[in-house]
Each structure stands twice: as C-alpha cells, then as structure tokens.
Design an enzyme around this catalytic site. Structure first.
Site, PDB file in Angstrom:
ATOM      1  CG  HIS A  27      -3.910  -2.774   6.119  1.00  0.00           C
ATOM      2  ND1 HIS A  27      -4.545  -3.931   6.481  1.00  0.00           N
ATOM      3  CD2 HIS A  27      -2.848  -3.149   5.356  1.00  0.00           C
ATOM      4  CE1 HIS A  27      -3.892  -4.982   5.980  1.00  0.00           C
ATOM      5  NE2 HIS A  27      -2.852  -4.528   5.290  1.00  0.00           N
ATOM      6  CG  ASP A  86      -8.386  -7.436   6.839  1.00  0.00           C
ATOM      7  OD1 ASP A  86      -7.372  -6.985   6.271  1.00  0.00           O
ATOM      8  OD2 ASP A  86      -8.464  -8.603   7.275  1.00  0.00           O
ATOM      9  CB  ILE A  87     -11.493 -11.704   5.551  1.00  0.00           C
ATOM     10  CG1 ILE A  87     -12.554 -12.791   5.587  1.00  0.00           C
ATOM     11  CG2 ILE A  87     -10.108 -12.292   5.752  1.00  0.00           C
ATOM     12  CD1 ILE A  87     -12.464 -13.777   4.413  1.00  0.00           C
ATOM     13  CG  HIS A 137      -3.600  -4.450   0.569  1.00  0.00           C
ATOM     14  ND1 HIS A 137      -2.782  -5.343  -0.099  1.00  0.00           N
ATOM     15  CD2 HIS A 137      -3.429  -4.698   1.877  1.00  0.00           C
ATOM     16  CE1 HIS A 137      -2.143  -6.098   0.786  1.00  0.00           C
ATOM     17  NE2 HIS A 137      -2.517  -5.718   2.001  1.00  0.00           N
ATOM     18  CB  VAL A 162      -3.024  -9.961  -0.234  1.00  0.00           C
ATOM     19  CG1 VAL A 162      -3.728  -9.902  -1.583  1.00  0.00           C
ATOM     20  CG2 VAL A 162      -3.797 -10.864   0.734  1.00  0.00           C
TER      21      VAL A 162
HETATM   22  P1  5GP Z   1      -1.242  -7.647   4.089  1.00  0.00           P
HETATM   23  O1  5GP Z   1      -0.661  -8.489   5.180  1.00  0.00           O
HETATM   24  O2  5GP Z   1      -0.970  -8.228   2.721  1.00  0.00           O
HETATM   25  O3  5GP Z   1      -0.894  -6.195   4.206  1.00  0.00           O
HETATM   26  O4  5GP Z   1      -2.813  -7.672   4.326  1.00  0.00           O
HETATM   27  C1  5GP Z   1      -3.670  -8.542   3.659  1.00  0.00           C
HETATM   28  C2  5GP Z   1      -4.996  -8.453   4.391  1.00  0.00           C
HETATM   29  O5  5GP Z   1      -5.979  -9.028   3.558  1.00  0.00           O
HETATM   30  C3  5GP Z   1      -5.021  -9.207   5.714  1.00  0.00           C
HETATM   31  O6  5GP Z   1      -5.323  -8.297   6.764  1.00  0.00           O
HETATM   32  C4  5GP Z   1      -6.098 -10.257   5.508  1.00  0.00           C
HETATM   33  O7  5GP Z   1      -6.902 -10.464   6.652  1.00  0.00           O
HETATM   34  C5  5GP Z   1      -6.907  -9.698   4.360  1.00  0.00           C
HETATM   35  N1  5GP Z   1      -7.522 -10.711   3.504  1.00  0.00           N
HETATM   36  C6  5GP Z   1      -6.954 -11.841   3.002  1.00  0.00           C
HETATM   37  N2  5GP Z   1      -7.808 -12.517   2.228  1.00  0.00           N
HETATM   38  C7  5GP Z   1      -8.967 -11.805   2.224  1.00  0.00           C
HETATM   39  C8  5GP Z   1     -10.233 -12.015   1.608  1.00  0.00           C
HETATM   40  O8  5GP Z   1     -10.476 -12.990   0.891  1.00  0.00           O
HETATM   41  N3  5GP Z   1     -11.190 -11.067   1.825  1.00  0.00           N
HETATM   42  C9  5GP Z   1     -10.950  -9.974   2.617  1.00  0.00           C
HETATM   43  N4  5GP Z   1     -11.965  -9.102   2.785  1.00  0.00           N
HETATM   44  N5  5GP Z   1      -9.759  -9.740   3.221  1.00  0.00           N
HETATM   45  C10 5GP Z   1      -8.787 -10.659   3.030  1.00  0.00           C
END
Ligand code: 5GP
Ligand code: ZN
Length: 113
Positions: A101, A29-30, A99, A95
C-alpha cells in the site's frame, strides 16, 4: 483461480493501471483510505510476504522502488507517505496476493496497530 488481484493483472477485472512492468503493476485502491492510496502488486501470485522465498526477496525492493516513483509522480515525496504490507489474518490482510500500500496526501494516523 479466483484471486482478485490475479484477475486485475490478467485484465479480467477492469482497473486503472497507473504503472506496469514485467514483474509488477500498480492501481488505485477501490476503497481509498487517504487522498493517495495506490496498490503495488507483483504479477506473479504470491499469497503473502510470508510466502516470499529468500531468492525472491528482491521483489519487495522492486515494489518499494515503484512506490517511491509513484509517490514522486503524485507529488507527495516531500510531504511524506506510508508504505504498508499487511500479512495474514491478524495483520489485516484481506486479499491473499502480496501487495504494497502507498498512502499519503494528508497527515496519516499515527496508529499502526
Ligand atoms: P489488505 O487488507 O489485503 O492489505 O488490502 C487489500 C486492499 O485491496 C484493500 O484496501 C481493498 O480496498 C483493496 N481491494 C479489494 N478489492 C479490490 C478491487 O477489486 N480493486 C481494487 N482496486 N482494490 C481492491
Ligand atoms: Zn493472485
């Protein structure tokens, strides 16, 4: 398609791919929220877990298997870890590409909601 994770799958956005097979990839995760914070992502664009048809539900099992293996590789199998799938706006999904985590490497917050 301007989906961030599709672009990572296609190699258009560089990322450290730590695992991949025909169906899925994994990368850090970034913005890590724990010492270990990996994302396990199906290669196919599926907007969220709510969009997963019954016939494709085995895919989540596959993602969990990968996460368990990565947890082993990261040395957190014994200490414990959390697997999380956010779904939709109020579920905290930022996103819109399914996915999983994998979080661990320290005692995680007990708060889930
Ligand atoms: P969500 O909130 O959708 O469950 O998690 C999306 C995750 O994607 C977040 O933890 C965010 O930090 C990560 N993320 C967003 N953009 C990128 C990216 O461009 N590269 C990577 N490696 N992670 C990302
Ligand atoms: Zn996508």
């Amino acid at each position: 398609m301007d989906c961030i994770f599709c672009q990572i799958v296609d190699g258009k956005i560089p990322s450290e791919i730590i695992y991949q097979d025909e169906e899925a990839i994994a990368f850090p995760d970034i913005q890590p929220q724990a010492p270990v914070h990996l994302l396990i992502v199906p290669k196919r664009h599926i907007p969220s877990v709510a969009h997963l048809a019954e016939a494709a539900s085995a895919l989540v099992g596959h993602l969990v298997n990968i996460a368990n293996q990565l947890a082993e590789n990261e040395g957190i199998s014994e200490s414990g870890y959390r697997l999380a799938i956010n779904c939709g706006k109020e579920g905290g999904q930022a996103v819109p590409h399914l996915h999983l985590h994998l979080l661990g490497g320290r005692e995680l917050s007990g708060k889930l909601g």
